[in-house]
Design a protein around this motif. Structure first.
Motif, PDB file in Angstrom:
ATOM      1  N   VAL A  23       0.841  -1.206   0.000  1.00  0.00           N
ATOM      2  CA  VAL A  23       0.000   0.000   0.000  1.00  0.00           C
ATOM      3  C   VAL A  23       0.874   1.254   0.000  1.00  0.00           C
ATOM      4  O   VAL A  23       0.609   2.207  -0.747  1.00  0.00           O
ATOM      5  CB  VAL A  23      -0.977  -0.019   1.197  1.00  0.00           C
ATOM      6  N   THR A  26       2.359   1.656  -3.446  1.00  0.00           N
ATOM      7  CA  THR A  26       1.372   2.040  -4.454  1.00  0.00           C
ATOM      8  C   THR A  26       0.972   3.506  -4.330  1.00  0.00           C
ATOM      9  O   THR A  26       0.784   4.190  -5.339  1.00  0.00           O
ATOM     10  CB  THR A  26       0.118   1.150  -4.331  1.00  0.00           C
ATOM     11  N   THR A  27       0.846   3.993  -3.124  1.00  0.00           N
ATOM     12  CA  THR A  27       0.271   5.324  -2.928  1.00  0.00           C
ATOM     13  C   THR A  27       1.287   6.463  -2.911  1.00  0.00           C
ATOM     14  O   THR A  27       0.891   7.622  -3.029  1.00  0.00           O
ATOM     15  CB  THR A  27      -0.528   5.371  -1.613  1.00  0.00           C
ATOM     16  N   THR A  28       2.558   6.170  -2.770  1.00  0.00           N
ATOM     17  CA  THR A  28       3.544   7.251  -2.687  1.00  0.00           C
ATOM     18  C   THR A  28       4.176   7.528  -4.046  1.00  0.00           C
ATOM     19  O   THR A  28       4.168   6.688  -4.937  1.00  0.00           O
ATOM     20  CB  THR A  28       4.640   6.905  -1.661  1.00  0.00           C
ATOM     21  N   ASN A  29       4.733   8.713  -4.174  1.00  0.00           N
ATOM     22  CA  ASN A  29       5.275   9.182  -5.456  1.00  0.00           C
ATOM     23  C   ASN A  29       6.797   9.215  -5.481  1.00  0.00           C
ATOM     24  O   ASN A  29       7.390  10.142  -6.014  1.00  0.00           O
ATOM     25  CB  ASN A  29       4.742  10.586  -5.761  1.00  0.00           C
ATOM     26  N   TRP A  42       1.317   7.765  -9.943  1.00  0.00           N
ATOM     27  CA  TRP A  42       0.179   8.659 -10.112  1.00  0.00           C
ATOM     28  C   TRP A  42       0.579  10.094 -10.423  1.00  0.00           C
ATOM     29  O   TRP A  42      -0.114  10.779 -11.165  1.00  0.00           O
ATOM     30  CB  TRP A  42      -0.690   8.649  -8.856  1.00  0.00           C
ATOM     31  N   ASN A  52      -0.356  15.373 -12.332  1.00  0.00           N
ATOM     32  CA  ASN A  52      -0.706  14.002 -12.690  1.00  0.00           C
ATOM     33  C   ASN A  52       0.107  13.547 -13.891  1.00  0.00           C
ATOM     34  O   ASN A  52       0.379  14.326 -14.802  1.00  0.00           O
ATOM     35  CB  ASN A  52      -2.196  13.888 -13.003  1.00  0.00           C
ATOM     36  N   ALA A  63       0.336   0.384 -12.370  1.00  0.00           N
ATOM     37  CA  ALA A  63      -0.585   0.899 -11.360  1.00  0.00           C
ATOM     38  C   ALA A  63      -1.746  -0.065 -11.131  1.00  0.00           C
ATOM     39  O   ALA A  63      -2.118  -0.340  -9.982  1.00  0.00           O
ATOM     40  CB  ALA A  63      -1.108   2.272 -11.781  1.00  0.00           C
ATOM     41  N   VAL A  67      -2.499  -1.991  -7.584  1.00  0.00           N
ATOM     42  CA  VAL A  67      -3.767  -1.845  -6.856  1.00  0.00           C
ATOM     43  C   VAL A  67      -4.399  -3.216  -6.622  1.00  0.00           C
ATOM     44  O   VAL A  67      -4.873  -3.518  -5.517  1.00  0.00           O
ATOM     45  CB  VAL A  67      -4.723  -0.901  -7.620  1.00  0.00           C
ATOM     46  N   SER A 129       9.939   4.058  -2.686  1.00  0.00           N
ATOM     47  CA  SER A 129       8.613   3.477  -2.952  1.00  0.00           C
ATOM     48  C   SER A 129       8.739   2.235  -3.831  1.00  0.00           C
ATOM     49  O   SER A 129       8.069   1.227  -3.607  1.00  0.00           O
ATOM     50  CB  SER A 129       7.710   4.488  -3.657  1.00  0.00           C
TER      51      SER A 129
END
Length: 167
Positions: A23, A26-29, A42, A52, A63, A67, A129
């Motif tokens: 998680v 997946t969520t960090t840049n 993202w 974006n 991605a 997810v 990440s």
């Protein structure tokens, strides 16, 4: 605590760790770093300003797989905890095993696709990440093997209990 229960506990703990790592990944840049910025699945941030990422096939595949891997891992964690808490019922863990191995496979696909896109760019460096994703991968497979071994113990116990023992 028996061997089966220990394997299930170990599998759940490893799955919890891999779920957290997946998680976060997946969520960090911070999948890659480049001169003046960083990017993830993202968003791309350059000189403190984030935007974006335009739709690219390889990033979209990565991605989507990330997810799905995170979702399957979390669902497997819920099923694994339910199996472990309901000791009175004879529950087997094939669903958990399948979800853990499928999650690991999806994670591997996502990371391999992203690696193939960025590995040959000399100005791009992979960041934390991205490495969290690779770190979660062996934990998912080991958790799957823990549940697989626990299920094999349960199957062998059920098979042996049907035979009469004569000494």
């Amino acid at each position: 605590m028996g061997v089966k229960k220990s394997l299930q506990t170990g599998g759940n703990l490893l799955n919890l760790l891999s779920s957290i790592l997946t998680v976060l990944s997946t969520t960090t840049n911070y999948w890659t770093r480049q001169q003046g910025g960083h990017s993830g699945l993202w968003q791309e941030c350059t000189h403190g300003k984030c935007s974006n990422i335009p739709c690219q096939n390889t990033v979209a595949v990565s991605a989507a797989c990330m997810v799905l891997a995170a979702t399957f891992s979390i669902v497997a964690l819920g099923i694994g905890i339910r199996i472990q808490c309901r000791e009175a019922e004879s529950r087997r863990s094939q669903n958990t095993i399948v979800l853990l191995f499928l999650s690991g496979l999806l994670l591997l696909i996502a990371l391999a696709v992203y690696t193939s896109k960025n590995a040959w760019k000399p100005e791009v460096f992979f960041s934390w990440s991205y490495f969290f994703g690779w770190l979660a991968l062996p934990f998912l497979f080991i958790a799957g093997f823990c549940f697989l071994l626990a299920d094999m113990i349960l199957q062998s116990t059920e098979a042996i209990s049907g035979f009469p023992v004569c000494l």
